[in-house]
Design a protein around this motif. Structure first.
Motif, short mmCIF file in Angstrom:
data_model
loop_
_atom_site.label_atom_id
_atom_site.label_comp_id
_atom_site.label_asym_id
_atom_site.label_seq_id
_atom_site.Cartn_x
_atom_site.Cartn_y
_atom_site.Cartn_z
N LEU A 33 0.83 -1.19 0.00
CA LEU A 33 0.00 0.00 0.00
C LEU A 33 0.88 1.26 0.00
O LEU A 33 0.62 2.22 -0.72
N LYS A 34 1.91 1.22 0.81
CA LYS A 34 2.80 2.36 0.94
C LYS A 34 3.49 2.67 -0.39
O LYS A 34 3.69 3.84 -0.75
N ASN A 35 3.84 1.61 -1.12
CA ASN A 35 4.55 1.80 -2.38
C ASN A 35 3.63 2.12 -3.55
O ASN A 35 4.10 2.29 -4.67
N SER A 36 2.34 2.14 -3.32
CA SER A 36 1.40 2.35 -4.43
C SER A 36 1.16 3.83 -4.68
O SER A 36 0.99 4.60 -3.74
N LYS A 37 1.10 4.18 -5.94
CA LYS A 37 0.79 5.57 -6.31
C LYS A 37 -0.72 5.72 -6.54
O LYS A 37 -1.33 6.66 -6.06
N THR A 38 -1.28 4.77 -7.28
CA THR A 38 -2.71 4.84 -7.57
C THR A 38 -3.42 3.69 -6.86
O THR A 38 -3.07 2.53 -7.04
N ILE A 39 -4.39 4.06 -6.04
CA ILE A 39 -5.06 3.06 -5.19
C ILE A 39 -6.57 3.11 -5.43
O ILE A 39 -7.17 4.18 -5.43
N VAL A 40 -7.15 1.94 -5.67
CA VAL A 40 -8.60 1.85 -5.81
C VAL A 40 -9.14 1.19 -4.54
O VAL A 40 -8.61 0.18 -4.10
N ILE A 41 -10.16 1.80 -3.95
CA ILE A 41 -10.74 1.23 -2.73
C ILE A 41 -12.21 0.97 -2.98
O ILE A 41 -12.95 1.86 -3.40
N LYS A 42 -12.62 -0.27 -2.74
CA LYS A 42 -14.03 -0.61 -2.94
C LYS A 42 -14.72 -0.76 -1.60
O LYS A 42 -14.26 -1.49 -0.72
N ILE A 43 -15.83 -0.04 -1.45
CA ILE A 43 -16.60 -0.22 -0.22
C ILE A 43 -18.00 -0.72 -0.55
O ILE A 43 -18.64 -0.26 -1.48
N GLY A 44 -18.43 -1.69 0.21
CA GLY A 44 -19.74 -2.30 -0.03
C GLY A 44 -20.84 -1.56 0.72
O GLY A 44 -20.58 -0.78 1.66
N SER A 101 -7.28 1.96 -14.89
CA SER A 101 -6.57 3.14 -14.38
C SER A 101 -5.11 2.83 -14.09
O SER A 101 -4.40 3.68 -13.55
N SER A 102 -4.66 1.62 -14.45
CA SER A 102 -3.29 1.16 -14.16
C SER A 102 -2.96 1.37 -12.68
O SER A 102 -1.88 1.85 -12.32
N ALA A 103 -3.90 1.00 -11.83
CA ALA A 103 -3.69 1.17 -10.39
C ALA A 103 -2.62 0.19 -9.90
O ALA A 103 -2.41 -0.87 -10.49
N ASP A 104 -1.96 0.57 -8.82
CA ASP A 104 -0.94 -0.31 -8.24
C ASP A 104 -1.58 -1.26 -7.24
O ASP A 104 -1.02 -2.31 -6.94
N CYS A 105 -2.72 -0.84 -6.72
CA CYS A 105 -3.29 -1.64 -5.66
C CYS A 105 -4.80 -1.43 -5.55
O CYS A 105 -5.30 -0.32 -5.77
N LEU A 106 -5.51 -2.53 -5.32
CA LEU A 106 -6.96 -2.48 -5.10
C LEU A 106 -7.27 -3.04 -3.72
O LEU A 106 -6.76 -4.11 -3.36
N THR A 114 -5.70 -10.29 3.58
CA THR A 114 -5.16 -11.21 2.56
C THR A 114 -4.73 -10.43 1.33
O THR A 114 -5.54 -9.68 0.76
N TRP A 115 -3.50 -10.59 0.95
CA TRP A 115 -2.98 -9.92 -0.25
C TRP A 115 -2.83 -10.91 -1.39
O TRP A 115 -2.27 -11.99 -1.21
N PHE A 116 -3.33 -10.54 -2.55
CA PHE A 116 -3.11 -11.32 -3.77
C PHE A 116 -2.01 -10.61 -4.55
O PHE A 116 -2.11 -9.41 -4.80
N LEU A 117 -0.97 -11.36 -4.89
CA LEU A 117 0.18 -10.74 -5.55
C LEU A 117 0.04 -10.84 -7.06
O LEU A 117 -0.43 -11.86 -7.58
N PRO A 118 0.46 -9.80 -7.78
CA PRO A 118 0.35 -9.86 -9.24
C PRO A 118 1.31 -10.87 -9.86
O PRO A 118 2.34 -11.18 -9.27
N LYS A 119 0.93 -11.35 -11.03
CA LYS A 119 1.78 -12.34 -11.72
C LYS A 119 2.71 -11.70 -12.71
O LYS A 119 3.68 -12.31 -13.14
N VAL A 120 2.38 -10.49 -13.13
CA VAL A 120 3.22 -9.79 -14.11
C VAL A 120 3.41 -8.36 -13.63
O VAL A 120 2.68 -7.89 -12.76
N SER A 121 4.38 -7.66 -14.21
CA SER A 121 4.55 -6.26 -13.82
C SER A 121 3.45 -5.44 -14.49
O SER A 121 2.87 -5.84 -15.50
N LYS A 122 3.18 -4.28 -13.93
CA LYS A 122 2.11 -3.43 -14.45
C LYS A 122 2.40 -3.02 -15.90
O LYS A 122 1.53 -3.05 -16.75
N LEU A 123 3.66 -2.70 -16.14
CA LEU A 123 4.05 -2.26 -17.47
C LEU A 123 3.86 -3.40 -18.49
O LEU A 123 3.28 -3.21 -19.56
N ASP A 124 4.34 -4.58 -18.12
CA ASP A 124 4.17 -5.72 -19.03
C ASP A 124 2.70 -6.01 -19.29
O ASP A 124 2.32 -6.33 -20.42
N ALA A 125 1.90 -5.89 -18.24
CA ALA A 125 0.47 -6.18 -18.38
C ALA A 125 -0.17 -5.21 -19.36
O ALA A 125 -0.93 -5.59 -20.24
#
Ligand code: GLU
Length: 368
Positions: A3-14, A162-167, A254-265
């Motif tokens: 979270l700290k390293n993320s520039k763009t963050i999407v937060i979903k609230i129910g 939005s090429s977010a770093d973290c959701l 629980t954190w789900f880790l990405p399988k590819v880099s954002k740029l590659d994706a």
């Protein structure tokens, strides 16, 4: 920490975070959550909030029961509730001087490349203006066949576009457990998930039947989208006061880790489309500019081959017909034929309307 390293963050609230079972709005929670968002903005993060609650708040206003609603009625209810939802946000967030905007999306807006790219630009411009977009599905328009129906998957698409770093999916549980924690005292919170294997799917499915909520399945679907988009995703408990601060402090989720880099994706997403629809032949000056990471402008284009639409995948060739890059065109082939070789400030006059100035934006281009 992700979270700290993320520039763009999407937060979903129910909805259940905003309104409780007795249909009381959780005002205190929202004003505390607002402090979380202020903290992120003060740390120069771009924030997007995906919020449910249109139907729940519409039901409250109209004194209806959500369970008995048919689709057409729920669309009308959502239309009433969406402004209630935004009023609630505006009232609360203005106390911290946070500027808000609203974006209502339908499935097609995120699935069709051209519309998705438009949405991306809108998010970027809102960040530049210092606004926090509040996103929901356009429930008043969407029909069952073309509906997400849940904001978990919508939020993952928003994160991808939005090429977010973290959701962060704020839910009413801490995350995914090895077993149902209400039944088994030895159940452990799974902190990191790299591979969503059958084991994880099973734990998620079981947590649905045992908890009696349908929530985990769509969260796993969302995690799959994030993993291939280079985006970290967390399932975290939103019920507590200051849920985002809690993730910073305790990371009990629980954190789900990405399988590819954002740029590659993103590059893969750009070039993964079906066969390119056309070609642009550009001069040496334009090749030099592209090498420096600039966008492709009309002035450097010598020739257009093929017929294509805005958003189509095209090839960029140098003067010797060597392929230099691939990208998504912001103009149709007919438009490019009219503006090629011309300075960008002539575009409006040549086409008769205002458009973007980049023929292929640098973010939509991949060197081959
Ligand atoms: N878009 C719906 C609403 O605002 C909610 C969907 C969901 O709960 O995930 O009421």
């Amino acid at each position: 920490m992700y979270l700290k390293n993320s520039k763009t963050i999407v937060i979903k609230i129910g909805s259940s975070l905003l309104i409780n079972k007795k249909k009381t709005i959780r005002k205190k929670w929202l004003s505390e959550f607002c402090k979380d968002i202020k903290g992120l903005l003060d740390n120069k993060k771009n924030v997007i909030i995906v919020s449910s609650g249109a139907i729940a708040l519409g039901c409250k206003k109209l004194n209806l029961n959500k369970k008995n609603l048919k689709l057409d009625k729920s669309q009308a209810v959502a239309s009433v509730g969406q402004i209630e939802l935004m009023n609630l946000f505006i009232k609360t967030f203005s106390s911290k001087k946070i500027n808000l905007s609203q974006i209502l999306l339908t499935l097609e807006d995120t699935e069709q490349r051209r519309r998705a790219i438009n949405a991306k630009r809108t998010f970027e411009n809102l960040f530049k203006l210092g606004f926090v977009p509040i996103v929901n599905e356009n429930d008043s328009i969407a029909t069952t066949e073309i509906k997400y129906g849940d904001n978990d998957r919508l939020a993952s698409r928003v994160a991808q576009i939005s090429s977010a770093d973290c959701l962060i999916l704020l839910s009413d549980v801490n995350g995914l457990y090895t077993k149902n924690p209400k039944v088994y005292s030895d159940a452990k919170l799974i902190r990191h998930i790299k591979n969503i294997n059958s084991n994880i799917e099973e734990v998620a499915t079981k947590s649905i039947s045992e908890h009696g909520t349908g929530g985990m399945k769509t969260k796993i679907d969302a995690a799959k989208v994030c993993q291939i988009s280079g985006c970290f995703m967390a399932i975290a408990n939103g019920l507590s006061i200051r849920p985002i601060k809690k993730i910073f402090d305790k990371n009990n989720c629980t954190w789900f880790l990405p399988k590819v880099s954002k740029l590659d994706a993103r590059k893969k997403w750009i070039i993964s489309s079906i066969a390119p629809k056309g070609e642009l032949i550009i001069d040496d000056g334009a090749v030099k500019a592209l090498k420096k990471g600039k966008s492709l402008l009309a002035a450097g284009i010598k020739k257009v081959n093929g017929k294509f639409n805005k958003g189509d995948h095209i090839k960029v060739m140098d003067i010797n017909m060597q392929e230099y890059a691939r990208g998504l065109s912001s103009f149709t082939s007919d438009e490019i034929s009219k503006i090629k070789g011309q300075h960008s400030n002539k575009i409006r006059e040549l086409l008769g309307y205002i458009t973007k100035s980049e023929v292929i934006h640098k973010d939509d281009m991949v060197e081959v």
